[in-house]
Scaffold this motif. Structure first.
Motif, PDB file in Angstrom:
ATOM      1  N   GLN A 173       0.698  -1.324  -0.264  1.00  0.00           N
ATOM      2  CA  GLN A 173      -0.046   0.028  -0.020  1.00  0.00           C
ATOM      3  C   GLN A 173       0.925   1.350   0.150  1.00  0.00           C
ATOM      4  OE1 GLN A 173      -0.582   2.257   3.084  1.00  0.00           O
ATOM      5  NE2 GLN A 173       1.224   1.181   3.645  1.00  0.00           N
ATOM      6  N   HIS A 209      -3.586  -1.811  -3.051  1.00  0.00           N
ATOM      7  CA  HIS A 209      -4.025  -2.296  -1.838  1.00  0.00           C
ATOM      8  C   HIS A 209      -5.377  -3.350  -2.174  1.00  0.00           C
ATOM      9  CE1 HIS A 209      -7.708   0.234  -1.381  1.00  0.00           C
ATOM     10  NE2 HIS A 209      -6.713   1.118  -1.766  1.00  0.00           N
ATOM     11  N   PHE A 242      -1.222  -5.908   7.407  1.00  0.00           N
ATOM     12  CA  PHE A 242      -0.886  -4.505   7.268  1.00  0.00           C
ATOM     13  C   PHE A 242       0.215  -4.016   8.151  1.00  0.00           C
ATOM     14  CE2 PHE A 242      -5.040  -5.031   5.277  1.00  0.00           C
ATOM     15  CZ  PHE A 242      -4.880  -4.293   4.088  1.00  0.00           C
ATOM     16  N   LEU A 332       0.502   3.699   7.227  1.00  0.00           N
ATOM     17  CA  LEU A 332      -0.587   3.356   6.565  1.00  0.00           C
ATOM     18  C   LEU A 332      -1.439   4.400   5.970  1.00  0.00           C
ATOM     19  CD1 LEU A 332      -2.235   0.224   8.672  1.00  0.00           C
ATOM     20  CD2 LEU A 332      -0.697   0.178   6.767  1.00  0.00           C
ATOM     21  N   LEU A 336      -7.443   2.906   3.764  1.00  0.00           N
ATOM     22  CA  LEU A 336      -7.316   1.640   3.839  1.00  0.00           C
ATOM     23  C   LEU A 336      -8.395   1.392   5.429  1.00  0.00           C
ATOM     24  CD1 LEU A 336      -3.763   0.511   4.383  1.00  0.00           C
ATOM     25  CD2 LEU A 336      -5.560  -0.297   2.778  1.00  0.00           C
ATOM     26  N   LEU A 339     -12.227   0.057   3.605  1.00  0.00           N
ATOM     27  CA  LEU A 339     -12.292  -1.104   3.020  1.00  0.00           C
ATOM     28  C   LEU A 339     -13.576  -1.883   3.244  1.00  0.00           C
ATOM     29  CD1 LEU A 339      -8.627  -2.492   3.276  1.00  0.00           C
ATOM     30  CD2 LEU A 339      -9.701  -1.032   1.236  1.00  0.00           C
TER      31      LEU A 339
END
Ligand SMILES: Cc1cc2nc3c(=O)[nH]c(=O)nc-3n(C[C@H](O)[C@H](O)[C@H](O)COP(=O)(O)OP(=O)(O)OC[C@H]3O[C@@H](n4cnc5c(N)ncnc54)[C@H](O)[C@@H]3O)c2cc1C
Ligand code: FES
Lengths: 418, 78
Positions: A173, A209, A242, A332, A336, A339
């Motif tokens: 990502q 991702h 992650f 991150l 995300l 999702l």
């Protein structure tokens, strides 16, 4: 039966092993325990499809050869019934151990975030797949997509490939700029530079991702967002993680202060609680070299050998630099956080969907209203996910810390009677 | 080289194989049925998620942290 340890070490990964070796010359009775069948932690796993490197094997042999080190395999911590006392359980029995001093070397786990289809058989963590393969999971000729973030994606891909899998895509990502700036710093740690070159894979894509795992009863494919474009890839397995988050639950239960989601320690690796030290990845993600040196410092400090501990400070600083570079590069992407769909299960133990969690103000309220986090994993998966998604702070765990047998819990009666 | 039984069927695995790996070697890889009826398989591979819990010789254990032993009876359906 009760047991006594002058020094108790929880977790036998690089940090725990290194702590035991450092403390052994000065400690009377050391107990080292781990919930896995063999010492080695996350990185050094033996199995039918894995060989532990020589340096690791030697460390393990040295530790187990110390007459004053007592090793308990497959042993978990169930409760802390009294000060300096823990209730333990293995496959056969439950018992209490009391200690003068403890070093927490509980390591880290993967951050697993919910996305549509993530409960399908065939979906695992990224490091999770690596661990399963090492223990004999067959992957020959299977098509595998690896996604998430961090260097573990490449390590997992290497293990899958060497066991005959076809790695179809590695979706990282982080942005190309973040990865390039991390790579530019690698020459400061030449050993790590070589490692990353040997792990390089031409299926690696940055700024990519997972969107969904596809399939009815088991995984059949994945949908990815790859550099802004949506692509679908048919595959047998999706390994998605992650990055790593410190295991702080036991430290929290013992009352240790936590800082930036890791156990807070001073330069001796001492926590905020007297006679409680912490080392390795439970104090922050940073790789096995950092875990080894922190473990040694904690081991020396716990037995009063401050001189030996202090001599290692500069080495710790060097590996802390590497850890900082890692954590910056693989921060991150906020995308995300979106999702999950409304019907995506967030709590896999109690099957609680995302929709049942929105609208709550904190972890406690959501938990009481929906049973999220009340299942067998005690919120270790969904608590970390909701912390990332909603910023909720999971509460300190209450015993039993993992599902335990009734006869183990009955050992607690002895403490109360005493 | 342990010989075990997985959901009533005999299975022979290499020494050092975890029960989690045995589930895939001798079956469809699944370990349990969730509260809403979905079949699930090991997820974290490291003793955290509890998705891999199975019955081993009548006791609930984590498949990913248990090594196969001779004579083990593993059940994935309660
Ligand atoms: C799945 C996975 C794969 C990894 N693979 C690699 C790799 O290939 N290369 C690499 O450089 N790094 C890898 N890492 C990073 C790795 O975690 C560190 O490099 C290193 O192992 C950290 O050492 P540690 O001793 O701090 O913790 P760990 O190695 O995590 O050891 C902690 C140990 O404590 C045990 N434990 C935790 N809590 C308890 C408890 N309450 N009771 C009993 N036992 C407990 C755990 O089961 C574990 O065995 C991996 C991490 C993970 C999670
Ligand atoms: S696979 Fe997660 S606990 Fe075993």
């Amino acid at each position: 039966m009760n047991e006594h340890a002058n020094l108790l070490i929880i977790g036998a990964g690089p940090a725990g092993l290194s702590a035991a070796l450092a403390a052994a010359p000065r400690a009377k009775r050391i107990v080292l325990l781990d919930d896995n069948p063999l010492p080695g932690g996350q990185i050094w796993r033996d199995g039918p499809q894995a060989k532990v490197p020589g340096q690791a094997r030697r460390l393990r042999e040295q530790v187990l050869a110390c007459a004053n080190v007592h090793w308990h395999s497959s042993t978990r911590v169930i409760a802390n019934p009294a000060p300096n006392t823990l209730l333990l359980e293995n496959a056969e029995r439950g018992w209490q151990i009391d200690y003068d001093c403890v070093i927490l070397c509980t390591g880290a786990r993967e951050l697993l975030l919910p996305f549509p289809g993530w409960t399908l058989p065939g979906v695992t963590g990224a490091g999770g797949l690596q661990a399963l393969i090492k223990a004999g999971l067959p992957v020959r000729d299977q098509g595998i997509v690896i996604a998430g973030s961090g260097p573990l994606l490449l390590a997992s891909a290497a293990t899958a490939k060497s066991n005959g899998a076809r790695v179809l895509r590695i979706a990282e990502q982080a942005s190309p700029a973040a990865i390039a700036s991390f790579a530019a710093q690698l020459p400061r740690w030449p050993h790590k530079l070589l490692q990353s070159i040997s792990l390089f894979d031409r299926q690696y894509r940055s700024a990519s991702h997972v969107l969904a795992a596809l399939g009815r009863d088991r995984l059949e494919g994945v949908r990815l967002k790859q550099n802004g474009k949506v692509v679908e890839i048919a595959c047998d397995r999706l390994a998605c993680g992650f990055g790593l988050i410190p295991n702080i639950q036991l430290a929290q239960a013992l009352g240790c202060a936590v800082e930036r989601q890791a156990v807070a320690v001073d330069s001796w690796q001492a926590t905020s609680q007297p006679c409680v030290y912490a080392a390795g990845e439970c104090t922050g993600f940073g790789g096995s070299e950092r875990a080894l040196v922190e473990g040694a410092i904690a081991g020396h400090a716990a037995v009063g050998n401050r001189q030996a501990a202090q001599r290692l400070w500069h080495r710790r600083a060097r590996w802390q630099g590497f850890a900082n570079a890692l954590n910056t590069a693989f921060a991150l992407d906020p995308a995300l956080k979106s999702l999950a769909d409304s019907d995506t299960l967030v709590c896999r133990c109690e099957d609680v969907p995302y929709a049942a969690l929105t609208g709550h103000s904190d972890w406690r309220q959501a938990k009481l209203a929906s049973r999220c986090g009340m299942g067998a994993c005690q919120g270790r998966i969904c608590g970390a996910a909701t912390e990332h998604l909603f910023g909720w702070q999971p509460s300190a765990p209450r015993p039993p810390f993992s599902p335990a047998r009734i006869d183990t819990l009955l050992c607690l009666e002895h403490t109360r009677d005493a | 080289m342990p010989d075990l039984t997985l959901d009533g069927r005999p299975l022979h695995v290499a020494a050092g194989t975890s029960v989690a790996a045995a589930l895939a070697l001798g079956g469809d890889g699944c370990s349990r049925t969730s509260v809403s009826g979905q079949r699930r398989a090991p997820l974290c591979g490291m003793g955290i998620c509890q998705e891999c819990r199975v019955s081993i010789d009548g006791r609930r254990r984590l498949a990913c942290q248990t090594l196969c032993r001779d004579g083990m009876q593993v059940e994935t359906r309660p």
